[in-house]
Design a protein around this motif. Structure first.
Motif, mmCIF file in Angstrom:
data_model
loop_
_atom_site.group_PDB
_atom_site.id
_atom_site.type_symbol
_atom_site.label_atom_id
_atom_site.label_comp_id
_atom_site.label_asym_id
_atom_site.label_seq_id
_atom_site.Cartn_x
_atom_site.Cartn_y
_atom_site.Cartn_z
ATOM 1 N N MET A 145 11.902 22.165 136.603
ATOM 2 C CA MET A 145 12.605 21.210 135.736
ATOM 3 C C MET A 145 11.690 20.022 135.401
ATOM 4 S SD MET A 145 16.561 21.215 137.043
ATOM 5 C CE MET A 145 16.186 20.566 138.656
ATOM 6 N N VAL A 146 10.960 19.538 136.383
ATOM 7 C CA VAL A 146 10.041 18.416 136.169
ATOM 8 C C VAL A 146 8.925 18.821 135.211
ATOM 9 C CG1 VAL A 146 8.386 16.864 137.296
ATOM 10 C CG2 VAL A 146 10.572 17.397 138.415
ATOM 11 N N TYR A 147 8.337 19.993 135.424
ATOM 12 C CA TYR A 147 7.240 20.454 134.572
ATOM 13 C C TYR A 147 7.731 20.659 133.140
ATOM 14 C CZ TYR A 147 5.801 21.710 139.300
ATOM 15 O OH TYR A 147 5.558 21.701 140.645
ATOM 16 N N ALA A 148 8.903 21.280 132.998
ATOM 17 C CA ALA A 148 9.461 21.524 131.665
ATOM 18 C C ALA A 148 9.732 20.210 130.936
ATOM 19 C CB ALA A 148 10.740 22.352 131.769
ATOM 20 N N ARG A 149 10.227 19.235 131.632
ATOM 21 C CA ARG A 149 10.520 17.934 131.026
ATOM 22 C C ARG A 149 9.223 17.260 130.548
ATOM 23 N NH1 ARG A 149 14.252 15.469 128.137
ATOM 24 N NH2 ARG A 149 14.530 13.294 128.682
ATOM 25 N N ASN A 150 8.187 17.329 131.337
ATOM 26 C CA ASN A 150 6.905 16.738 130.924
ATOM 27 C C ASN A 150 6.318 17.470 129.723
ATOM 28 O OD1 ASN A 150 5.765 14.422 132.670
ATOM 29 N ND2 ASN A 150 6.848 15.750 134.105
ATOM 30 N N ILE A 151 6.423 18.782 129.697
ATOM 31 C CA ILE A 151 5.944 19.552 128.544
ATOM 32 C C ILE A 151 6.770 19.196 127.310
ATOM 33 C CG2 ILE A 151 5.762 21.880 127.570
ATOM 34 C CD1 ILE A 151 4.995 22.791 130.474
ATOM 35 N N TYR A 152 8.076 19.023 127.471
ATOM 36 C CA TYR A 152 8.934 18.598 126.370
ATOM 37 C C TYR A 152 8.453 17.256 125.821
ATOM 38 C CZ TYR A 152 12.859 16.388 124.037
ATOM 39 O OH TYR A 152 13.636 15.707 123.139
ATOM 40 N N PHE A 153 8.145 16.290 126.691
ATOM 41 C CA PHE A 153 7.652 14.986 126.248
ATOM 42 C C PHE A 153 6.349 15.128 125.462
ATOM 43 C CE2 PHE A 153 9.937 12.853 130.015
ATOM 44 C CZ PHE A 153 11.047 12.562 129.232
ATOM 45 N N ILE A 154 5.455 15.977 125.925
ATOM 46 C CA ILE A 154 4.178 16.201 125.241
ATOM 47 C C ILE A 154 4.420 16.761 123.847
ATOM 48 C CG2 ILE A 154 2.084 17.625 125.232
ATOM 49 C CD1 ILE A 154 2.171 17.339 128.366
ATOM 50 N N TRP A 155 5.253 17.797 123.753
ATOM 51 C CA TRP A 155 5.534 18.417 122.458
ATOM 52 C C TRP A 155 6.269 17.455 121.529
ATOM 53 C CZ3 TRP A 155 7.493 23.949 124.111
ATOM 54 C CH2 TRP A 155 6.415 24.660 124.623
ATOM 55 N N ASN A 156 7.209 16.702 122.077
ATOM 56 C CA ASN A 156 7.976 15.741 121.285
ATOM 57 C C ASN A 156 7.059 14.646 120.730
ATOM 58 O OD1 ASN A 156 10.449 14.897 120.211
ATOM 59 N ND2 ASN A 156 10.711 13.395 121.848
ATOM 60 N N GLU A 157 6.141 14.167 121.553
ATOM 61 C CA GLU A 157 5.195 13.145 121.103
ATOM 62 C C GLU A 157 4.297 13.688 119.995
ATOM 63 O OE1 GLU A 157 1.608 10.302 122.863
ATOM 64 O OE2 GLU A 157 2.814 11.495 124.236
ATOM 65 N N ARG A 158 3.848 14.921 120.152
ATOM 66 C CA ARG A 158 3.008 15.547 119.125
ATOM 67 C C ARG A 158 3.757 15.671 117.799
ATOM 68 N NH1 ARG A 158 0.550 20.211 122.092
ATOM 69 N NH2 ARG A 158 -1.023 18.983 123.104
ATOM 70 N N GLN A 159 5.012 16.075 117.899
ATOM 71 C CA GLN A 159 5.833 16.238 116.702
ATOM 72 C C GLN A 159 6.054 14.883 116.018
ATOM 73 O OE1 GLN A 159 9.764 17.866 117.330
ATOM 74 N NE2 GLN A 159 9.556 19.132 115.517
ATOM 75 N N SER A 160 6.302 13.859 116.790
ATOM 76 C CA SER A 160 6.478 12.514 116.228
ATOM 77 C C SER A 160 5.206 12.018 115.564
ATOM 78 C CB SER A 160 6.872 11.518 117.338
ATOM 79 O OG SER A 160 8.132 11.845 117.855
ATOM 80 N N GLU A 161 4.063 12.283 116.181
ATOM 81 C CA GLU A 161 2.780 11.877 115.597
ATOM 82 C C GLU A 161 2.497 12.614 114.310
ATOM 83 O OE1 GLU A 161 -0.027 12.590 118.720
ATOM 84 O OE2 GLU A 161 0.529 10.770 119.816
#
Length: 105
Positions: A84-100
């Protein structure tokens, strides 16, 4: 025969396959620390590179499968929480990339 060859002869292929998966998973999971160490040494400060989270998720998922096969509730709970922790961090990475990518003209 030696103790090892006796054990090998008596152990079924399913068990040996899962043992191999367990060792491979542990190697993958452990490699994340090597990646983090190398990345931190390069910039001379503590960082967590993106690959750390992918190795964590891949190794954690494989270790969870192994733990389920072994029916070890302590191991299962630990790996499930970690995923769950790893998935959440990967979600943050992908979300940040999408926002950028949306912010770029």
């Amino acid at each position: 025969m030696s103790l090892f060859t006796d054990w090998f002869a008596e152990t079924g292929w399913v068990e040996l396959t899962w043992l191999g998966i367990g060792f491979l998973a542990q190697a993958l999971f452990s490699a994340r620390f090597l990646i983090q160490w190398i990345a931190s040494e390069r910039v001379r400060k503590s960082i967590v590179p993106e690959a750390f989270w992918y190795f964590s998720a891949g190794g954690g998922a494989m270790l969870l499968a192994y733990a389920i096969y072994r029916r070890d509730p302590v191991f299962i709970l630990g790996q499930a929480f970690g995923l769950m922790v790893y998935a959440r961090n990967i979600y943050f990475i992908w979300n940040e990339r999408q926002s950028e990518s949306r912010a770029e003209p």
